[in-house]
Scaffold this motif. Structure first.
Motif, PDB file in Angstrom:
ATOM      1  N   PRO A  34       0.831  -1.213   0.000  1.00  0.00           N
ATOM      2  CA  PRO A  34       0.000   0.000   0.000  1.00  0.00           C
ATOM      3  C   PRO A  34       0.861   1.257   0.000  1.00  0.00           C
ATOM      4  CG  PRO A  34      -0.794  -1.583   1.625  1.00  0.00           C
ATOM      5  CD  PRO A  34       0.528  -2.094   1.145  1.00  0.00           C
ATOM      6  N   THR A  35       0.425   2.260  -0.742  1.00  0.00           N
ATOM      7  CA  THR A  35       1.212   3.481  -0.867  1.00  0.00           C
ATOM      8  C   THR A  35       0.301   4.683  -1.019  1.00  0.00           C
ATOM      9  OG1 THR A  35       2.847   4.628  -2.227  1.00  0.00           O
ATOM     10  CG2 THR A  35       1.364   3.138  -3.360  1.00  0.00           C
ATOM     11  N   CYS A  36       0.817   5.834  -0.599  1.00  0.00           N
ATOM     12  CA  CYS A  36       0.106   7.086  -0.826  1.00  0.00           C
ATOM     13  C   CYS A  36       0.706   7.848  -1.998  1.00  0.00           C
ATOM     14  CB  CYS A  36       0.133   7.951   0.431  1.00  0.00           C
ATOM     15  SG  CYS A  36       1.799   8.285   1.055  1.00  0.00           S
ATOM     16  N   ALA A  37       1.723   7.267  -2.626  1.00  0.00           N
ATOM     17  CA  ALA A  37       2.340   7.912  -3.779  1.00  0.00           C
ATOM     18  C   ALA A  37       1.376   7.905  -4.960  1.00  0.00           C
ATOM     19  CB  ALA A  37       3.626   7.186  -4.159  1.00  0.00           C
ATOM     20  N   HIS A  38       1.371   9.005  -5.718  1.00  0.00           N
ATOM     21  CA  HIS A  38       0.440   9.115  -6.839  1.00  0.00           C
ATOM     22  C   HIS A  38       1.117   9.625  -8.111  1.00  0.00           C
ATOM     23  CE1 HIS A  38       0.350  13.507  -6.201  1.00  0.00           C
ATOM     24  NE2 HIS A  38       0.357  13.202  -4.909  1.00  0.00           N
ATOM     25  N   GLY A  39       2.449   9.622  -8.147  1.00  0.00           N
ATOM     26  CA  GLY A  39       3.126  10.063  -9.354  1.00  0.00           C
ATOM     27  C   GLY A  39       4.636  10.034  -9.209  1.00  0.00           C
ATOM     28  N   VAL A  40       5.300  10.373 -10.313  1.00  0.00           N
ATOM     29  CA  VAL A  40       6.766  10.396 -10.356  1.00  0.00           C
ATOM     30  C   VAL A  40       7.202  11.782 -10.812  1.00  0.00           C
ATOM     31  CG1 VAL A  40       8.832   9.423 -11.422  1.00  0.00           C
ATOM     32  CG2 VAL A  40       6.890   7.924 -10.868  1.00  0.00           C
ATOM     33  N   GLN A  41       8.153  12.367 -10.098  1.00  0.00           N
ATOM     34  CA  GLN A  41       8.697  13.654 -10.492  1.00  0.00           C
ATOM     35  C   GLN A  41      10.210  13.540 -10.688  1.00  0.00           C
ATOM     36  OE1 GLN A  41       7.358  16.287  -7.418  1.00  0.00           O
ATOM     37  NE2 GLN A  41       8.572  15.328  -5.802  1.00  0.00           N
ATOM     38  N   ILE A  42      10.745  14.422 -11.528  1.00  0.00           N
ATOM     39  CA  ILE A  42      12.136  14.322 -11.938  1.00  0.00           C
ATOM     40  C   ILE A  42      12.794  15.694 -11.874  1.00  0.00           C
ATOM     41  CG2 ILE A  42      11.591  14.663 -14.396  1.00  0.00           C
ATOM     42  CD1 ILE A  42      13.764  12.570 -15.018  1.00  0.00           C
ATOM     43  N   GLN A  82      -4.231   9.186 -11.373  1.00  0.00           N
ATOM     44  CA  GLN A  82      -5.438   9.804 -10.818  1.00  0.00           C
ATOM     45  C   GLN A  82      -5.599   9.461  -9.338  1.00  0.00           C
ATOM     46  OE1 GLN A  82      -8.750   8.599 -13.283  1.00  0.00           O
ATOM     47  NE2 GLN A  82      -8.250  10.097 -14.887  1.00  0.00           N
ATOM     48  N   ASP A  83      -5.189   8.262  -8.963  1.00  0.00           N
ATOM     49  CA  ASP A  83      -5.250   7.825  -7.570  1.00  0.00           C
ATOM     50  C   ASP A  83      -3.872   7.338  -7.136  1.00  0.00           C
ATOM     51  OD1 ASP A  83      -8.125   8.198  -7.282  1.00  0.00           O
ATOM     52  OD2 ASP A  83      -8.315   6.482  -8.644  1.00  0.00           O
ATOM     53  N   SER A  84      -3.820   6.731  -5.980  1.00  0.00           N
ATOM     54  CA  SER A  84      -2.562   6.150  -5.525  1.00  0.00           C
ATOM     55  C   SER A  84      -2.100   5.073  -6.497  1.00  0.00           C
ATOM     56  CB  SER A  84      -2.738   5.546  -4.120  1.00  0.00           C
ATOM     57  OG  SER A  84      -3.085   6.550  -3.187  1.00  0.00           O
ATOM     58  N   ILE A  85      -0.806   4.912  -6.580  1.00  0.00           N
ATOM     59  CA  ILE A  85      -0.242   3.960  -7.538  1.00  0.00           C
ATOM     60  C   ILE A  85      -0.562   2.539  -7.084  1.00  0.00           C
ATOM     61  CG2 ILE A  85       1.854   3.208  -8.722  1.00  0.00           C
ATOM     62  CD1 ILE A  85       3.098   5.890  -8.033  1.00  0.00           C
ATOM     63  N   ALA A  86      -1.141   1.768  -7.993  1.00  0.00           N
ATOM     64  CA  ALA A  86      -1.516   0.391  -7.681  1.00  0.00           C
ATOM     65  C   ALA A  86      -0.290  -0.508  -7.668  1.00  0.00           C
ATOM     66  CB  ALA A  86      -2.534  -0.112  -8.710  1.00  0.00           C
ATOM     67  N   LEU A  87      -0.458  -1.695  -7.080  1.00  0.00           N
ATOM     68  CA  LEU A  87       0.630  -2.667  -7.083  1.00  0.00           C
ATOM     69  C   LEU A  87       1.031  -2.976  -8.521  1.00  0.00           C
ATOM     70  CD1 LEU A  87      -0.603  -5.203  -4.339  1.00  0.00           C
ATOM     71  CD2 LEU A  87       0.828  -3.184  -4.070  1.00  0.00           C
ATOM     72  N   GLY A  88       2.327  -3.130  -8.739  1.00  0.00           N
ATOM     73  CA  GLY A  88       2.788  -3.443 -10.083  1.00  0.00           C
ATOM     74  C   GLY A  88       4.177  -2.889 -10.345  1.00  0.00           C
ATOM     75  N   MET A 131       5.769  11.426  -5.965  1.00  0.00           N
ATOM     76  CA  MET A 131       4.827  12.435  -5.504  1.00  0.00           C
ATOM     77  C   MET A 131       3.928  11.819  -4.433  1.00  0.00           C
ATOM     78  SD  MET A 131       3.873  13.841  -9.329  1.00  0.00           S
ATOM     79  CE  MET A 131       2.694  15.073  -8.739  1.00  0.00           C
ATOM     80  N   GLY A 132       3.849  12.486  -3.302  1.00  0.00           N
ATOM     81  CA  GLY A 132       3.091  11.937  -2.184  1.00  0.00           C
ATOM     82  C   GLY A 132       3.941  11.094  -1.260  1.00  0.00           C
ATOM     83  N   ALA A 133       5.156  10.790  -1.653  1.00  0.00           N
ATOM     84  CA  ALA A 133       6.106  10.033  -0.820  1.00  0.00           C
ATOM     85  C   ALA A 133       7.507  10.484  -1.209  1.00  0.00           C
ATOM     86  CB  ALA A 133       5.935   8.528  -1.010  1.00  0.00           C
ATOM     87  N   SER A 134       7.787  11.785  -1.028  1.00  0.00           N
ATOM     88  CA  SER A 134       9.008  12.398  -1.542  1.00  0.00           C
ATOM     89  C   SER A 134      10.269  11.905  -0.855  1.00  0.00           C
ATOM     90  CB  SER A 134       8.911  13.922  -1.410  1.00  0.00           C
ATOM     91  OG  SER A 134       8.693  14.291  -0.059  1.00  0.00           O
ATOM     92  N   ASP A 135      10.112  11.165   0.258  1.00  0.00           N
ATOM     93  CA  ASP A 135      11.301  10.630   0.912  1.00  0.00           C
ATOM     94  C   ASP A 135      11.888   9.455   0.150  1.00  0.00           C
ATOM     95  OD1 ASP A 135       8.924   9.254   1.621  1.00  0.00           O
ATOM     96  OD2 ASP A 135      10.015   8.221   3.225  1.00  0.00           O
ATOM     97  N   ILE A 136      11.141   8.919  -0.788  1.00  0.00           N
ATOM     98  CA  ILE A 136      11.652   7.827  -1.625  1.00  0.00           C
ATOM     99  C   ILE A 136      12.248   8.449  -2.881  1.00  0.00           C
ATOM    100  CG2 ILE A 136      11.057   5.748  -2.927  1.00  0.00           C
ATOM    101  CD1 ILE A 136       8.904   5.174  -0.918  1.00  0.00           C
ATOM    102  N   LYS A 137      13.575   8.352  -3.013  1.00  0.00           N
ATOM    103  CA  LYS A 137      14.289   9.026  -4.084  1.00  0.00           C
ATOM    104  C   LYS A 137      15.287   8.079  -4.740  1.00  0.00           C
ATOM    105  CE  LYS A 137      14.143  13.537  -1.743  1.00  0.00           C
ATOM    106  NZ  LYS A 137      14.956  14.672  -1.219  1.00  0.00           N
TER     107      LYS A 137
END
Length: 403
Positions: A34-42, A82-88, A131-137
Motif C-alpha cells: 500500500p502506498t500514498c504515492a500518486h506520481g513520479v517527479q524528476i 489519478q489515484d494512488s499507484i496500484a501494485l505493479g 509524488m506523495g512520498a518524496s522521501d523515496i528518491k
C-alpha cells in the motif's frame, strides 16, 4: 509510506554525454505494498563548486567558496496517476536536452598531508522521487566530457597526434664541435581516457656526423589546477578581514603561492578575478626517468614509450575541464640531458583527458525491471514519443523493445 513497499531506480541510456546532447533515460518503479504515492517527479542538476580553506589547523582561517549552476530545474512531473499507484511494475521514459558549452565533469580534493583543505567538483545528473512520498528518491550522476579550447581551434588532421620540435645547438663529445640537433616528441593523440597509456615517440636528428650522447631522459606529466573567483565586494571584504588571497603566479614549490594583501586599499581594483593554485594539487603527477643510457642505444631517439595517465599512487587522473571557477589541464614535459650540455626541455599540451569509459551494464538491478508497464504522459515536458521509445535510443534499457 513504507520504503520497503517501493523500489525506485533511474537510469540513462549511456553514462557519458557532451554539451548539447539529449539525455534519454527511464525511471523504474516497483510497488509491492500500500502506498500514498500518486506520481513520479524528476529533477536535473549540474553544478560547479569549490571550497578552499587556506590553513585547516588555524583559527579563523580564510575560507573561499563558490557554486555555479549549469543545469538547474524545479521538480518536473513526469507522470501523475489519478489515484494512488496500484501494485505493479512500471517504467517511465524521459528525455532532457543539455545546454551548450558545459564544462566537463571532474573532482579533485586536497591530500591528507596538505595544510590547506580544498575540494573542486563539477557534477551532473538526474534525481527522481515519488509524488506523495518524496522521501523515496533515486539519483544517478552522468559524465560530461569537454574538449579543451586548444582542441576547438586545431585542424582536424592534427587531432590524431601532436608533435613538438625544437632545435638546439649542442656541444659534441669531440672538442670544439657543435651540432644543430632537432629533437621531436610525438604523442599519438590529443584526446585520452583516464587510466590509459599515452604513447610517445622521441626522434633526434643532427646535421653533423658526430651525434651528441644522451645521459638521461625525464618524462613528467604535469597537472595545472587553478581556481578562479570573482573579487569580493567591499562588504564581504570587511567581513573576511584585511588578508585576502590573491595570486597571478605559477607555483614554484610545494606551497600554495597565495599572496596575502594586508592593505586592501593598495590592491589593484581593476582586476575582475582572483586566482589560486591550491596547495597539494601536485604539480608533477607522474614521471618516468631513463638514466645511464648508452649513446649508441638511443642515438636516434625512442620508437615508443608508454606514459600511464595516472598519478604516482596509481589512481586515474581527474578529467580536464574549463569551468567558471575550476580550470584543470595537463601537459607533458620532456627533459633531455646530453653529455657536456645543460638539460633541454620540450612541453606538449594534452588537450583532453576524458573519464574512464563505463559500460552501460554497470548498474545493479532486479529481474523485475525487464517486465514493466511503459507509462507515457502527454503533459510532461520530459515525455518521449513512441517513435523514439522504439528506436535504438532505448535499446540499452530494460522493458523497451526496439522495432
Amino acid at each position: 509510506m513504507n520504503r520497503m513497499a517501493a523500489d525506485l531506480i533511474v537510469r540513462t541510456e549511456r553514462p557519458e554525454y557532451t554539451s548539447g546532447d539529449t539525455v534519454y533515460g527511464a525511471v523504474y518503479l516497483k510497488i509491492s505494498g500500500p502506498t500514498c504515492a500518486h506520481g513520479v517527479q524528476i529533477k536535473f542538476f549540474g553544478y560547479e563548486t569549490f571550497n578552499y580553506l587556506r590553513d585547516k589547523n588555524a583559527l579563523n582561517a580564510e575560507q573561499i567558496q563558490d557554486t555555479k549552476e549549469y543545469v538547474a530545474s524545479d521538480q518536473i512531473t513526469l507522470y501523475e496517476f489519478q489515484d494512488s499507484i496500484a501494485l505493479g511494475q512500471y517504467v517511465f521514459p524521459f528525455q532532457k536536452r543539455l545546454p551548450m558549452d558545459l564544462p566537463g565533469s571532474t573532482c579533485l580534493e586536497s591530500p591528507r598531508d596538505s595544510s590547506a583543505e580544498w575540494k573542486v567538483e563539477i557534477v551532473y545528473g538526474v534525481e527522481v522521487s515519488l509524488m506523495g512520498a518524496s522521501d523515496i528518491k533515486a539519483r544517478q550522476t552522468i559524465s560530461i566530457t569537454q574538449p579543451s579550447l586548444r582542441m576547438l581551434y586545431m585542424k582536424p588532421e592534427t587531432l590524431d597526434g601532436y608533435i613538438e620540435t625544437r632545435t638546439f645547438g649542442l656541444r659534441s663529445w669531440l672538442p670544439f664541435v657543435t651540432t644543430n640537433t632537432d629533437v621531436s616528441v610525438c604523442i599519438n593523440s590529443q584526446q585520452f581516457r583516464a587510466g590509459d597509456n599515452l604513447k610517445l615517440k622521441l626522434d633526434i636528428q643532427t646535421d653533423g656526423f658526430v651525434k651528441p650522447k644522451i645521459e638521461s631522459i625525464l618524462f613528467q606529466l604535469v597537472r595545472d589546477l587553478r581556481i578562479t573567483f570573482q573579487k569580493l565586494s567591499a562588504k564581504d571584504s570587511e567581513l573576511l578581514g584585511s588578508s585576502l588571497c590573491r595570486t597571478l603566479k605559477r607555483p614554484t614549490s610545494g606551497s600554495d603561492t597565495l599572496r596575502l594583501n594586508e592593505d586592501l586599499n593598495n590592491f589593484d581594483n581593476t582586476l575582475s578575478s582572483e586566482f589560486i593554485y591550491p596547495q597539494g594539487a601536485s604539480y608533477i603527477v607522474q614521471y618516468s626517468r631513463l638514466v645511464d643510457i648508452e649513446g649508441t642505444k638511443l642515438v636516434n631517439g625512442i620508437e615508443e614509450l608508454l606514459v600511464p595517465l595516472k598519478d604516482v599512487n596509481g589512481k586515474d587522473l581527474p578529467p580536464t575541464t574549463l569551468g567558471t571557477n575550476i580550470w584543470l589541464m595537463y601537459s607533458l614535459k620532456v627533459t633531455l640531458k646530453f653529455q657536456k650540455n645543460d638539460p633541454v626541455d620540450l612541453h606538449l599540451p594534452l588537450c583532453s583527458i576524458l573519464p574512464r569509459f563505463q559500460e552501460c551494464s554497470d548498474w545493479r538491478r532486479g529481474d523485475w525491471v525487464y517486465d514493466c508497464h511503459v507509462m507515457i504522459s502527454d503533459k510532461s515536458p520530459c515525455s518521449v514519443s513512441q517513435e523514439i521509445i522504439e528506436s535504438v535510443k532505448f535499446s540499452t534499457l530494460p522493458s523497451f523493445h526496439v522495432v
